[in-house]
Design an enzyme around this catalytic site. Sequence first.
Site, PDB file in Angstrom:
ATOM      1  N   SER A 104       0.814  -1.215   0.000  1.00 15.11           N
ATOM      2  CA  SER A 104       0.000   0.000   0.000  1.00 15.11           C
ATOM      3  C   SER A 104       0.849   1.267   0.000  1.00 15.11           C
ATOM      4  O   SER A 104       0.410   2.309  -0.496  1.00 15.11           O
ATOM      5  CB  SER A 104      -0.932   0.005   1.216  1.00 15.11           C
ATOM      6  OG  SER A 104      -1.852  -1.045   1.145  1.00 15.11           O
ATOM      7  N   THR A 159      -1.917   4.082   3.367  1.00 15.65           N
ATOM      8  CA  THR A 159      -2.663   4.816   2.348  1.00 15.65           C
ATOM      9  C   THR A 159      -2.943   6.263   2.729  1.00 15.65           C
ATOM     10  O   THR A 159      -2.663   7.164   1.934  1.00 15.65           O
ATOM     11  CB  THR A 159      -3.956   4.069   1.978  1.00 15.65           C
ATOM     12  OG1 THR A 159      -3.618   2.754   1.518  1.00 15.65           O
ATOM     13  CG2 THR A 159      -4.717   4.793   0.880  1.00 15.65           C
ATOM     14  N   GLU A 283     -10.637   6.080   2.338  1.00 19.66           N
ATOM     15  CA  GLU A 283     -10.126   4.718   2.155  1.00 19.66           C
ATOM     16  C   GLU A 283     -10.980   3.682   2.878  1.00 19.66           C
ATOM     17  O   GLU A 283     -11.271   3.825   4.070  1.00 19.66           O
ATOM     18  CB  GLU A 283      -8.699   4.604   2.688  1.00 19.66           C
ATOM     19  CG  GLU A 283      -8.107   3.206   2.470  1.00 19.66           C
ATOM     20  CD  GLU A 283      -6.922   2.891   3.367  1.00 19.66           C
ATOM     21  OE1 GLU A 283      -6.162   1.973   3.016  1.00 19.66           O
ATOM     22  OE2 GLU A 283      -6.759   3.559   4.413  1.00 19.66           O
ATOM     23  N   HIS A 331      -4.135  -2.288  -4.731  1.00 21.68           N
ATOM     24  CA  HIS A 331      -3.742  -3.630  -5.159  1.00 21.68           C
ATOM     25  C   HIS A 331      -4.865  -4.579  -4.806  1.00 21.68           C
ATOM     26  O   HIS A 331      -5.838  -4.190  -4.135  1.00 21.68           O
ATOM     27  CB  HIS A 331      -2.457  -4.085  -4.450  1.00 21.68           C
ATOM     28  CG  HIS A 331      -2.521  -3.904  -2.976  1.00 21.68           C
ATOM     29  ND1 HIS A 331      -3.285  -4.713  -2.150  1.00 21.68           N
ATOM     30  CD2 HIS A 331      -1.963  -2.973  -2.145  1.00 21.68           C
ATOM     31  CE1 HIS A 331      -3.188  -4.298  -0.905  1.00 21.68           C
ATOM     32  NE2 HIS A 331      -2.390  -3.236  -0.861  1.00 21.68           N
ATOM     33  N   HIS A 426      -0.456  -9.913  -1.151  1.00 17.01           N
ATOM     34  CA  HIS A 426      -1.019  -9.163  -2.266  1.00 17.01           C
ATOM     35  C   HIS A 426      -0.784  -9.907  -3.578  1.00 17.01           C
ATOM     36  O   HIS A 426       0.042 -10.813  -3.649  1.00 17.01           O
ATOM     37  CB  HIS A 426      -0.366  -7.776  -2.361  1.00 17.01           C
ATOM     38  CG  HIS A 426      -0.574  -6.937  -1.155  1.00 17.01           C
ATOM     39  ND1 HIS A 426       0.111  -5.753  -0.950  1.00 17.01           N
ATOM     40  CD2 HIS A 426      -1.382  -7.084  -0.072  1.00 17.01           C
ATOM     41  CE1 HIS A 426      -0.267  -5.219   0.195  1.00 17.01           C
ATOM     42  NE2 HIS A 426      -1.173  -6.009   0.757  1.00 17.01           N
TER      43      HIS A 426
END
Length: 573
Positions: A104, A159, A283, A331, A426
């Site tokens: 992130s 983020t 977010e 992602h 991820h």
Amino acid sequence: MNKGLKKVAIGGLACLILSAGSFAYAAQGSSKTLTAPKAPSKNLIVLIGDGMGPAQISATRYYEQYKKGVKHLNLDPYYVGQATTYADRGEDGGTVVSGVVTDSASAGTAFATGHKTYNAGISVSNEDVAKPFASVIEAAERSGKATGLVTTARITHATPAVYASHVRSRDNESAIATQYLDSGVDVLFGGGKQFFVTKDEKGKRNDKNILPDFKAKGYTVVENTSALKALPASTTKALGLFGNSHVAYTPDRNEEIPSLAAMTSSALKILSKDKNGFVMMIEGGRIDHAGHANDFPTLIQETLDFDAAFKTAIEFAKKDGNTSVVVTADHETGGLSLSRDNIYELNIDLWDKQKHSSESIASKLAEAKTPEEIRSIVAENTGINDLTDEEVQAILAGDGSSYKQEGAYNAVISKRLLVGWSGHGHSAVDVGIWAYGPIAGKVKGQVDNTQIARASAAIVGVNLDKRSAELQSKYLYPKFKINRDNEVLYPVAALTKAFGGTYSSGSTVSKAVIGKNTLDINMSALTATLNGKAVSFTVDNDNGTVYLPLSAFSQLTGKNLKWDSLSERIVLR
């Protein structure tokens, strides 16, 4: 060219070429007034579904369709394209720590600043002596707009952090919290209270509480839904901390823990009062966390929470008429597959049977010693009363990852739901882009995530490069080491180059030159002379890399350099 604009000559220039980022001369009678071209949008709302890949979106839509009779998500009508997510390659001690698969921090740096970096880097360049990159929120703040960050993760998590702080490692959340104090961001809503009541310095915790510092700067601090709703209409700055760590998962919340939509609505009320407009980022941070844990039912609820926040944002934008909205993800998380075991079906009827997140029962699962205890815990949370002996033993043993019994529980549940996972990390798949307003035309089709930042800046008329240059004139973020005497030392070659000097390495003497000053380093004696005169500071040779203290560079550059130990950066001025 508009009729109100005309070419003028200045100092022999025959004409002035106008561009999106330039100024135009507007004629008013016989006088000429310098005016900035109007930006396509006054306001910008960026929404990030952390970990929200294509499968996460599809799964949530299937859930809505088959369980609630709703055929589309609020997001669906605004789909415009997809973005690549790859990071810069990065190594640490010879080990690859980032590459095609991003985290992130690096993805966030890309869509906030327009620059790629390594995994864990928070809006800094991928160099031994890193430079800060400005985000669209920092540039907007500089231009006089109101700004906000809203998340269901810790507000100090990667983020939100990329939009208003700069550190070499995303784990330095105490520094991120402290940097927010000077960021100028008007609204900060999320979790992470622990990093505001204490902070780390040189790896040690102390009891400094920075909440009074925020209050002194005009922030109203709120910690629950009641306080959030009670914010006065006159509020211009607010810090909302709705959890010591992350905000609770959607299925685990009580009425005093606000939804992402509720936080978004409150933030919009505050920010929209600014006559110059605003830029904000929202977010859905815990979609990612549910993906990491492989907790599929909770992932669905978190994505719905995000979709509801989008609805709040898009309704504001349509009513306002001067707001662009862009949505993407950093992602995909978990490598989610909506099928498994060669079975051509999904057990959607079971997707809403889990009462609470796997996180909420993780400690109970870890403490369980008998099959009966496992069966009881699972039955209470899911209604599943027919666990096989094999399933029970799998949960007791754990899945071999850091998630242990929780991970094994989610593996058992996922198999019954007929969904699969590639792991707890991820993946590198492209992520979706949704957009509304003038920004939509700038993010269409297949683009890189850095285009989100460039489009964001252009749409509200702010200059990322100019703001980055301002930050780079103030700070450098070097790699460093601390010796046994607790002295901070810096790599000579890299830092000399960062200051615009040259460094030559020799077997007997190495030389650093910055401007008119020359530092000669005796490689065998580990001593140094500055402009031919002996100087007394530590010289360290670590496997061929020479390190010096900051005082050496203060003398070389002629500047009073300072080390910010919390943010791990050199203050240039």
